[in-house]
Design an enzyme around this catalytic site. Structure first.
Site, PDB file in Angstrom:
ATOM      1  N   ASP A  54      -6.095  -6.757   4.676  1.00  0.00           N
ATOM      2  CA  ASP A  54      -7.284  -6.046   4.083  1.00  0.00           C
ATOM      3  C   ASP A  54      -7.974  -7.194   3.423  1.00  0.00           C
ATOM      4  O   ASP A  54      -9.409  -7.426   3.736  1.00  0.00           O
ATOM      5  CB  ASP A  54      -6.509  -5.372   2.640  1.00  0.00           C
ATOM      6  CG  ASP A  54      -7.854  -4.351   2.355  1.00  0.00           C
ATOM      7  OD1 ASP A  54      -8.921  -4.436   2.610  1.00  0.00           O
ATOM      8  OD2 ASP A  54      -7.558  -3.900   1.039  1.00  0.00           O
ATOM      9  N   ASP A  97      -2.488 -18.404   2.364  1.00  0.00           N
ATOM     10  CA  ASP A  97      -3.341 -19.065   1.533  1.00  0.00           C
ATOM     11  C   ASP A  97      -3.988 -20.010   2.358  1.00  0.00           C
ATOM     12  O   ASP A  97      -5.253 -20.509   2.530  1.00  0.00           O
ATOM     13  CB  ASP A  97      -2.956 -19.614   0.357  1.00  0.00           C
ATOM     14  CG  ASP A  97      -1.600 -20.455   0.248  1.00  0.00           C
ATOM     15  OD1 ASP A  97      -0.946 -20.186   1.630  1.00  0.00           O
ATOM     16  OD2 ASP A  97      -1.002 -20.836  -0.620  1.00  0.00           O
ATOM     17  N   TYR A 138       0.926  -1.130   0.101  1.00  0.00           N
ATOM     18  CA  TYR A 138       0.014   0.150  -0.101  1.00  0.00           C
ATOM     19  C   TYR A 138       0.827   1.457   0.076  1.00  0.00           C
ATOM     20  O   TYR A 138       0.362   2.251   0.226  1.00  0.00           O
ATOM     21  CB  TYR A 138      -0.813  -0.026   1.025  1.00  0.00           C
ATOM     22  CG  TYR A 138      -2.157  -1.061   1.104  1.00  0.00           C
ATOM     23  CD1 TYR A 138      -2.027  -2.160   0.598  1.00  0.00           C
ATOM     24  CD2 TYR A 138      -3.352  -0.643   1.205  1.00  0.00           C
ATOM     25  CE1 TYR A 138      -2.889  -3.142   0.641  1.00  0.00           C
ATOM     26  CE2 TYR A 138      -4.580  -1.255   0.933  1.00  0.00           C
ATOM     27  CZ  TYR A 138      -4.248  -2.740   0.715  1.00  0.00           C
ATOM     28  OH  TYR A 138      -5.040  -3.530   0.384  1.00  0.00           O
ATOM     29  N   LYS A 165       3.888 -15.000   3.730  1.00  0.00           N
ATOM     30  CA  LYS A 165       4.014 -15.841   2.489  1.00  0.00           C
ATOM     31  C   LYS A 165       5.550 -16.215   2.388  1.00  0.00           C
ATOM     32  O   LYS A 165       5.986 -15.877   1.299  1.00  0.00           O
ATOM     33  CB  LYS A 165       3.116 -15.394   1.330  1.00  0.00           C
ATOM     34  CG  LYS A 165       3.275 -16.124   0.058  1.00  0.00           C
ATOM     35  CD  LYS A 165       2.285 -17.367   0.156  1.00  0.00           C
ATOM     36  CE  LYS A 165       2.388 -18.090  -1.034  1.00  0.00           C
ATOM     37  NZ  LYS A 165       1.545 -19.484  -0.982  1.00  0.00           N
ATOM     38  N   ASP A 210     -11.953  -8.986   4.915  1.00  0.00           N
ATOM     39  CA  ASP A 210     -13.395  -8.899   4.290  1.00  0.00           C
ATOM     40  C   ASP A 210     -13.865 -10.652   4.344  1.00  0.00           C
ATOM     41  O   ASP A 210     -14.985 -10.699   4.283  1.00  0.00           O
ATOM     42  CB  ASP A 210     -13.093  -8.507   2.713  1.00  0.00           C
ATOM     43  CG  ASP A 210     -13.221  -7.077   2.670  1.00  0.00           C
ATOM     44  OD1 ASP A 210     -12.902  -6.490   3.538  1.00  0.00           O
ATOM     45  OD2 ASP A 210     -13.387  -6.621   1.382  1.00  0.00           O
TER      46      ASP A 210
HETATM   47 MG    MG Z   1     -11.022  -3.611   2.293  1.00  0.00          MG
END
Ligand code: MG
Ligand code: NAI
Length: 337
Positions: free
Chosen positions: A228, A204, A125, A171, A232
Protein backbone atom coordinates in the site's frame (compact mmCIF):
# COMPACT_ATOMS: atom_id res chain seq x y z
CA UNK A 1 -20.94 -14.05 -23.07
CA UNK A 2 -22.12 -10.50 -22.32
CA UNK A 3 -19.45 -8.66 -20.34
CA UNK A 4 -20.94 -7.27 -17.13
CA UNK A 5 -19.58 -4.60 -14.86
CA UNK A 6 -20.72 -3.77 -11.36
CA UNK A 7 -19.99 -0.10 -10.65
CA UNK A 8 -19.57 1.44 -7.20
CA UNK A 9 -18.89 5.16 -7.42
CA UNK A 10 -18.40 5.42 -3.64
CA UNK A 11 -17.86 8.88 -2.16
CA UNK A 12 -16.31 12.23 -3.05
CA UNK A 13 -14.65 12.35 -6.45
CA UNK A 14 -15.74 8.75 -7.07
CA UNK A 15 -19.00 10.30 -8.33
CA UNK A 16 -17.04 12.45 -10.80
CA UNK A 17 -14.38 10.12 -12.19
CA UNK A 18 -16.21 6.78 -12.36
CA UNK A 19 -18.99 7.84 -14.78
CA UNK A 20 -16.29 9.14 -17.14
CA UNK A 21 -14.48 5.80 -17.18
CA UNK A 22 -17.75 3.90 -17.61
CA UNK A 23 -18.76 6.01 -20.62
CA UNK A 24 -15.39 5.43 -22.28
CA UNK A 25 -15.53 1.69 -21.54
CA UNK A 26 -19.01 1.48 -23.03
CA UNK A 27 -17.83 3.24 -26.18
CA UNK A 28 -15.10 0.59 -26.57
CA UNK A 29 -17.28 -2.33 -25.55
CA UNK A 30 -20.84 -1.50 -26.62
CA UNK A 31 -22.20 -4.83 -25.37
CA UNK A 32 -21.11 -4.03 -21.81
CA UNK A 33 -23.90 -4.37 -19.26
CA UNK A 34 -23.42 -1.88 -16.43
CA UNK A 35 -24.88 -2.63 -12.98
CA UNK A 36 -24.67 0.28 -10.50
CA UNK A 37 -24.32 -0.59 -6.81
CA UNK A 38 -24.19 1.26 -3.52
CA UNK A 39 -21.15 1.35 -1.22
CA UNK A 40 -18.95 3.53 0.93
CA UNK A 41 -19.15 5.93 3.85
CA UNK A 42 -22.25 7.78 2.68
CA UNK A 43 -23.90 4.41 2.11
CA UNK A 44 -22.95 3.40 5.67
CA UNK A 45 -24.57 6.54 7.05
CA UNK A 46 -27.75 5.94 5.06
CA UNK A 47 -28.01 2.17 5.37
CA UNK A 48 -25.82 1.15 8.28
CA UNK A 49 -23.51 -0.90 6.05
CA UNK A 50 -20.59 0.23 3.89
CA UNK A 51 -21.15 -2.73 1.56
CA UNK A 52 -24.76 -3.96 1.72
CA UNK A 53 -25.46 -7.62 0.92
CA UNK A 54 -27.25 -6.52 -2.26
CA UNK A 55 -24.03 -4.88 -3.52
CA UNK A 56 -22.06 -8.08 -2.94
CA UNK A 57 -24.70 -10.03 -4.80
CA UNK A 58 -24.46 -7.68 -7.79
CA UNK A 59 -20.66 -7.87 -7.72
CA UNK A 60 -20.73 -11.67 -7.65
CA UNK A 61 -23.19 -11.73 -10.53
CA UNK A 62 -21.01 -9.44 -12.68
CA UNK A 63 -17.62 -10.90 -11.74
CA UNK A 64 -15.98 -7.60 -12.71
CA UNK A 65 -16.20 -4.46 -10.63
CA UNK A 66 -15.12 -0.85 -10.98
CA UNK A 67 -14.76 0.90 -7.65
CA UNK A 68 -14.25 4.67 -7.40
CA UNK A 69 -13.10 5.72 -3.96
CA UNK A 70 -14.63 5.94 -0.54
CA UNK A 71 -14.17 8.18 2.44
CA UNK A 72 -13.27 6.45 5.69
CA UNK A 73 -13.32 7.79 9.21
CA UNK A 74 -9.88 7.87 10.86
CA UNK A 75 -11.37 6.88 14.22
CA UNK A 76 -13.26 3.79 15.28
CA UNK A 77 -16.94 3.82 14.29
CA UNK A 78 -18.98 0.92 15.70
CA UNK A 79 -20.16 -1.43 12.96
CA UNK A 80 -18.12 0.21 10.23
CA UNK A 81 -15.77 -1.86 8.07
CA UNK A 82 -13.89 -0.31 5.16
CA UNK A 83 -15.83 -0.83 1.93
CA UNK A 84 -12.84 -1.62 -0.24
CA UNK A 85 -11.20 -3.95 2.30
CA UNK A 86 -14.56 -5.74 2.67
CA UNK A 87 -14.93 -6.13 -1.09
CA UNK A 88 -11.40 -7.41 -1.60
CA UNK A 89 -11.88 -9.92 1.18
CA UNK A 90 -15.45 -11.03 0.30
CA UNK A 91 -14.58 -11.48 -3.38
CA UNK A 92 -11.24 -13.02 -2.46
CA UNK A 93 -9.36 -10.80 -4.88
CA UNK A 94 -6.06 -11.70 -3.30
CA UNK A 95 -3.66 -10.00 -5.70
CA UNK A 96 -3.48 -6.23 -5.94
CA UNK A 97 -1.59 -5.13 -9.04
CA UNK A 98 -0.31 -1.59 -9.32
CA UNK A 99 1.50 -0.99 -12.57
CA UNK A 100 3.62 2.17 -12.75
CA UNK A 101 4.96 3.31 -16.09
CA UNK A 102 6.44 6.54 -17.37
CA UNK A 103 3.92 8.86 -18.98
CA UNK A 104 4.48 11.89 -21.19
CA UNK A 105 4.32 14.35 -18.30
CA UNK A 106 6.96 16.79 -17.06
CA UNK A 107 7.10 15.26 -13.54
CA UNK A 108 7.22 11.69 -14.83
CA UNK A 109 10.55 9.98 -15.36
CA UNK A 110 11.24 8.09 -18.56
CA UNK A 111 12.18 4.42 -18.43
CA UNK A 112 9.97 3.44 -15.48
CA UNK A 113 7.91 0.30 -16.07
CA UNK A 114 7.34 -1.60 -12.87
CA UNK A 115 4.59 -3.69 -11.37
CA UNK A 116 3.87 -3.80 -7.65
CA UNK A 117 2.15 -7.03 -6.65
CA UNK A 118 0.63 -6.70 -3.21
CA UNK A 119 -0.92 -9.46 -1.11
CA UNK A 120 -4.44 -8.27 -0.48
CA UNK A 121 -6.18 -10.44 2.08
CA UNK A 122 -4.08 -10.56 5.22
CA UNK A 123 -1.07 -8.87 6.85
CA UNK A 124 -2.07 -5.96 9.07
CA UNK A 125 -5.26 -5.41 7.08
CA UNK A 126 -7.07 -8.22 8.84
CA UNK A 127 -8.08 -5.34 11.10
CA UNK A 128 -7.61 -7.19 14.40
CA UNK A 129 -6.79 -4.42 16.84
CA UNK A 130 -7.05 -4.25 20.56
CA UNK A 131 -6.35 -1.46 22.96
CA UNK A 132 -7.27 -0.08 26.36
CA UNK A 133 -6.15 3.48 25.76
CA UNK A 134 -2.69 2.81 27.23
CA UNK A 135 -1.49 -0.03 25.07
CA UNK A 136 -2.74 -1.09 21.66
CA UNK A 137 -1.85 -4.02 19.44
CA UNK A 138 -2.62 -5.04 15.88
CA UNK A 139 -2.34 -8.59 14.59
CA UNK A 140 -0.35 -9.20 11.44
CA UNK A 141 -1.35 -12.47 9.82
CA UNK A 142 0.91 -14.12 7.25
CA UNK A 143 0.10 -17.61 6.01
CA UNK A 144 1.97 -19.95 3.75
CA UNK A 145 -1.16 -20.48 1.65
CA UNK A 146 -1.75 -16.77 0.93
CA UNK A 147 1.96 -16.13 0.37
CA UNK A 148 2.07 -19.02 -2.04
CA UNK A 149 -0.86 -17.91 -4.16
CA UNK A 150 0.30 -14.30 -4.40
CA UNK A 151 3.77 -15.53 -5.40
CA UNK A 152 2.31 -17.83 -8.05
CA UNK A 153 0.30 -14.90 -9.39
CA UNK A 154 3.36 -12.61 -9.49
CA UNK A 155 5.57 -15.14 -11.29
CA UNK A 156 2.84 -16.09 -13.75
CA UNK A 157 2.32 -12.42 -14.63
CA UNK A 158 6.06 -11.77 -14.82
CA UNK A 159 6.32 -14.69 -17.20
CA UNK A 160 3.35 -13.57 -19.35
CA UNK A 161 4.58 -9.98 -19.52
CA UNK A 162 8.20 -10.94 -20.25
CA UNK A 163 9.39 -9.32 -17.04
CA UNK A 164 12.82 -10.48 -15.91
CA UNK A 165 13.08 -9.88 -12.19
CA UNK A 166 10.96 -10.16 -9.05
CA UNK A 167 12.13 -8.27 -5.97
CA UNK A 168 10.68 -9.43 -2.65
CA UNK A 169 10.13 -6.53 -0.24
CA UNK A 170 10.11 -7.54 3.42
CA UNK A 171 11.41 -6.71 6.87
CA UNK A 172 12.57 -10.16 7.95
CA UNK A 173 15.42 -8.73 10.01
CA UNK A 174 12.86 -7.38 12.51
CA UNK A 175 9.96 -9.72 11.77
CA UNK A 176 11.62 -13.07 11.00
CA UNK A 177 8.52 -15.20 11.58
CA UNK A 178 5.97 -13.24 9.55
CA UNK A 179 8.16 -11.65 6.89
CA UNK A 180 10.40 -14.71 6.95
CA UNK A 181 7.48 -17.00 6.13
CA UNK A 182 6.44 -14.71 3.28
CA UNK A 183 9.98 -14.47 1.87
CA UNK A 184 10.73 -18.18 2.14
CA UNK A 185 7.41 -19.17 0.57
CA UNK A 186 8.05 -16.82 -2.35
CA UNK A 187 11.54 -18.28 -2.73
CA UNK A 188 9.93 -21.73 -3.00
CA UNK A 189 7.67 -20.59 -5.83
CA UNK A 190 10.59 -18.75 -7.50
CA UNK A 191 12.45 -22.06 -7.80
CA UNK A 192 9.88 -23.09 -10.42
CA UNK A 193 10.74 -20.02 -12.56
CA UNK A 194 14.52 -20.27 -13.09
CA UNK A 195 14.37 -17.90 -16.08
CA UNK A 196 13.08 -15.07 -13.82
CA UNK A 197 15.66 -13.56 -11.51
CA UNK A 198 14.60 -13.20 -7.88
CA UNK A 199 16.14 -10.85 -5.38
CA UNK A 200 14.99 -9.34 -2.10
CA UNK A 201 15.33 -6.08 -0.21
CA UNK A 202 14.40 -4.77 3.19
CA UNK A 203 11.37 -2.59 2.61
CA UNK A 204 12.93 0.62 3.97
CA UNK A 205 15.98 0.31 1.72
CA UNK A 206 13.66 -0.52 -1.15
CA UNK A 207 11.63 2.65 -0.52
CA UNK A 208 14.81 4.70 -0.79
CA UNK A 209 15.74 3.03 -4.05
CA UNK A 210 12.22 3.38 -5.42
CA UNK A 211 12.50 7.11 -4.79
CA UNK A 212 15.91 7.38 -6.46
CA UNK A 213 16.23 4.67 -9.03
CA UNK A 214 12.75 3.45 -10.05
CA UNK A 215 14.05 2.20 -13.42
CA UNK A 216 15.94 -0.55 -11.63
CA UNK A 217 12.73 -2.36 -10.59
CA UNK A 218 10.63 -4.76 -12.61
CA UNK A 219 8.20 -6.64 -10.33
CA UNK A 220 8.05 -5.79 -6.62
CA UNK A 221 6.25 -8.48 -4.61
CA UNK A 222 5.21 -7.71 -1.05
CA UNK A 223 2.74 -7.97 1.80
CA UNK A 224 -0.36 -5.84 2.26
CA UNK A 225 0.72 -2.71 4.17
CA UNK A 226 4.16 -2.44 2.56
CA UNK A 227 2.52 -2.70 -0.86
CA UNK A 228 0.00 0.00 0.00
CA UNK A 229 2.72 2.44 1.02
CA UNK A 230 5.20 1.59 -1.73
CA UNK A 231 2.58 1.96 -4.44
CA UNK A 232 1.68 5.50 -3.36
CA UNK A 233 5.38 6.33 -3.43
CA UNK A 234 5.79 4.75 -6.86
CA UNK A 235 2.79 6.75 -8.14
CA UNK A 236 5.07 9.79 -8.15
CA UNK A 237 6.74 8.33 -11.24
CA UNK A 238 3.56 8.18 -13.29
CA UNK A 239 2.30 11.67 -12.47
CA UNK A 240 0.83 11.37 -8.98
CA UNK A 241 -2.33 10.13 -7.31
CA UNK A 242 -4.61 11.33 -10.09
CA UNK A 243 -2.83 9.01 -12.53
CA UNK A 244 -2.27 5.73 -10.67
CA UNK A 245 -4.49 2.74 -11.59
CA UNK A 246 -4.82 -0.62 -9.89
CA UNK A 247 -6.61 -3.90 -10.22
CA UNK A 248 -7.38 -6.67 -7.73
CA UNK A 249 -7.39 -10.19 -9.10
CA UNK A 250 -8.86 -13.35 -7.65
CA UNK A 251 -9.62 -16.71 -9.17
CA UNK A 252 -13.24 -15.70 -9.90
CA UNK A 253 -13.49 -11.91 -9.57
CA UNK A 254 -11.69 -8.84 -10.81
CA UNK A 255 -11.95 -5.46 -9.11
CA UNK A 256 -10.41 -2.35 -10.64
CA UNK A 257 -9.91 0.86 -8.66
CA UNK A 258 -7.80 4.00 -8.85
CA UNK A 259 -5.16 4.09 -6.11
CA UNK A 260 -6.41 7.45 -4.84
CA UNK A 261 -9.10 8.12 -2.26
CA UNK A 262 -12.23 10.28 -2.16
CA UNK A 263 -10.21 13.55 -2.26
CA UNK A 264 -12.60 15.63 -0.11
CA UNK A 265 -10.46 18.72 -0.72
CA UNK A 266 -11.50 18.88 -4.38
CA UNK A 267 -14.74 16.84 -4.45
CA UNK A 268 -17.73 18.45 -6.15
CA UNK A 269 -15.70 20.99 -8.11
CA UNK A 270 -15.49 19.12 -11.41
CA UNK A 271 -11.69 19.23 -11.48
CA UNK A 272 -10.73 15.71 -10.39
CA UNK A 273 -8.36 13.91 -12.70
CA UNK A 274 -10.26 10.96 -14.24
CA UNK A 275 -7.17 9.35 -15.79
CA UNK A 276 -6.38 6.99 -12.87
CA UNK A 277 -9.89 5.57 -13.19
CA UNK A 278 -9.71 5.48 -16.98
CA UNK A 279 -6.42 3.57 -16.75
CA UNK A 280 -8.04 1.24 -14.20
CA UNK A 281 -10.77 0.63 -16.78
CA UNK A 282 -8.02 -0.29 -19.26
CA UNK A 283 -6.82 -2.86 -16.74
CA UNK A 284 -10.36 -4.30 -16.69
CA UNK A 285 -10.22 -4.67 -20.46
CA UNK A 286 -6.92 -6.52 -20.12
CA UNK A 287 -7.54 -8.66 -17.04
CA UNK A 288 -11.31 -9.13 -16.81
CA UNK A 289 -12.34 -9.46 -20.43
CA UNK A 290 -9.10 -10.46 -22.14
CA UNK A 291 -9.17 -7.50 -24.53
CA UNK A 292 -5.49 -6.45 -24.52
CA UNK A 293 -5.80 -4.57 -27.82
CA UNK A 294 -8.68 -2.43 -26.50
CA UNK A 295 -6.77 -1.86 -23.26
CA UNK A 296 -3.82 -0.61 -25.24
CA UNK A 297 -6.06 1.61 -27.36
CA UNK A 298 -7.38 3.29 -24.22
CA UNK A 299 -3.89 3.65 -22.69
CA UNK A 300 -2.59 5.15 -25.91
CA UNK A 301 -5.46 7.63 -25.98
CA UNK A 302 -4.42 8.76 -22.48
CA UNK A 303 -0.78 9.08 -23.59
CA UNK A 304 -1.95 11.08 -26.60
CA UNK A 305 -3.91 13.68 -24.62
CA UNK A 306 -1.01 14.06 -22.19
CA UNK A 307 1.44 14.54 -25.06
CA UNK A 308 -0.93 17.19 -26.41
CA UNK A 309 -0.61 18.99 -23.09
CA UNK A 310 -4.02 18.29 -21.46
CA UNK A 311 -3.72 18.84 -17.70
CA UNK A 312 -6.21 18.75 -14.86
CA UNK A 313 -5.08 21.03 -11.98
CA UNK A 314 -3.24 18.22 -10.13
CA UNK A 315 -1.02 17.76 -13.20
CA UNK A 316 -0.75 21.40 -14.22
CA UNK A 317 0.84 22.73 -11.06
CA UNK A 318 0.02 25.96 -9.24
CA UNK A 319 -1.05 28.86 -11.42
CA UNK A 320 -0.79 26.96 -14.71
CA UNK A 321 -3.65 26.62 -17.14
CA UNK A 322 -5.77 23.53 -16.57
CA UNK A 323 -8.91 21.76 -17.73
CA UNK A 324 -11.91 20.18 -16.04
CA UNK A 325 -12.81 16.51 -15.57
CA UNK A 326 -15.39 16.81 -18.38
CA UNK A 327 -12.94 18.41 -20.76
CA UNK A 328 -10.42 15.63 -20.08
CA UNK A 329 -13.12 13.09 -20.89
CA UNK A 330 -13.92 14.85 -24.15
CA UNK A 331 -10.25 14.85 -25.18
CA UNK A 332 -9.71 11.16 -24.35
CA UNK A 333 -12.93 10.31 -26.13
CA UNK A 334 -11.86 12.12 -29.29
CA UNK A 335 -8.39 10.54 -29.13
CA UNK A 336 -10.25 7.20 -29.29
CA UNK A 337 -12.14 8.11 -32.47
MG1 MG B 1 -3.31 3.44 -0.43
P1 NAI C 1 -6.73 11.01 -1.43
O1 NAI C 1 -6.12 10.08 -2.42
O2 NAI C 1 -8.20 11.10 -1.41
O3 NAI C 1 -6.14 12.48 -1.67
C1 NAI C 1 -4.76 12.78 -1.54
C2 NAI C 1 -4.44 14.04 -2.36
O4 NAI C 1 -4.43 13.70 -3.74
C3 NAI C 1 -5.48 15.15 -2.19
O5 NAI C 1 -4.85 16.39 -2.22
C4 NAI C 1 -6.36 14.98 -3.41
O6 NAI C 1 -6.99 16.16 -3.83
C5 NAI C 1 -5.39 14.47 -4.45
N1 NAI C 1 -6.05 13.59 -5.42
C6 NAI C 1 -6.42 12.30 -5.20
N2 NAI C 1 -7.02 11.82 -6.30
C7 NAI C 1 -7.06 12.81 -7.20
C8 NAI C 1 -7.58 12.92 -8.51
N3 NAI C 1 -8.18 11.90 -9.15
N4 NAI C 1 -7.45 14.11 -9.16
C9 NAI C 1 -6.83 15.14 -8.56
N5 NAI C 1 -6.32 15.10 -7.32
C10 NAI C 1 -6.43 13.93 -6.64
O7 NAI C 1 -6.17 10.56 0.00
P2 NAI C 1 -6.49 11.16 1.45
O8 NAI C 1 -6.65 12.64 1.39
O9 NAI C 1 -5.47 10.56 2.31
O10 NAI C 1 -7.88 10.51 1.87
C11 NAI C 1 -9.16 11.13 1.67
C12 NAI C 1 -10.23 10.12 2.00
O11 NAI C 1 -10.17 9.03 1.07
C13 NAI C 1 -10.08 9.51 3.39
O12 NAI C 1 -11.38 9.37 3.93
C14 NAI C 1 -9.46 8.15 3.15
O13 NAI C 1 -9.82 7.21 4.10
C15 NAI C 1 -10.04 7.80 1.80
N6 NAI C 1 -9.21 6.89 0.97
C16 NAI C 1 -9.87 5.94 0.27
C17 NAI C 1 -9.19 5.09 -0.57
C18 NAI C 1 -9.98 4.13 -1.38
O14 NAI C 1 -11.18 4.27 -1.47
N7 NAI C 1 -9.35 3.15 -2.00
C19 NAI C 1 -7.73 5.17 -0.72
C20 NAI C 1 -7.13 6.26 0.03
C21 NAI C 1 -7.86 7.07 0.84
Amino acid sequence: MTPRLCVIEGDGIGHEVVPVAVRLLTSLLPALEVVPADGGWDCFRRRGEAIPAETLEKARHCRALLFGAVASPAHKVPGYRSAIVTLRRELDTYANLRPVRSLPLPGSRSGVDLLIVRENTEGLYVGEEQGDGERATATRVITRAASQRIALCAYRLADEQSRRRVTIAHKANILPLTCGLFRDTVRGVAAGYPEIETDEMLVDALAFRLANDPESFDVVLTTNLFGDILSDLAAVWCGGMGMAPSINLGDRFVLAEPVHGAAPDIAGRGIANPLATILSAALLLRYAWDEPALAQTLEQAVDQVLRDGARTPDLAGAGAESISTMEMERLVSSALD
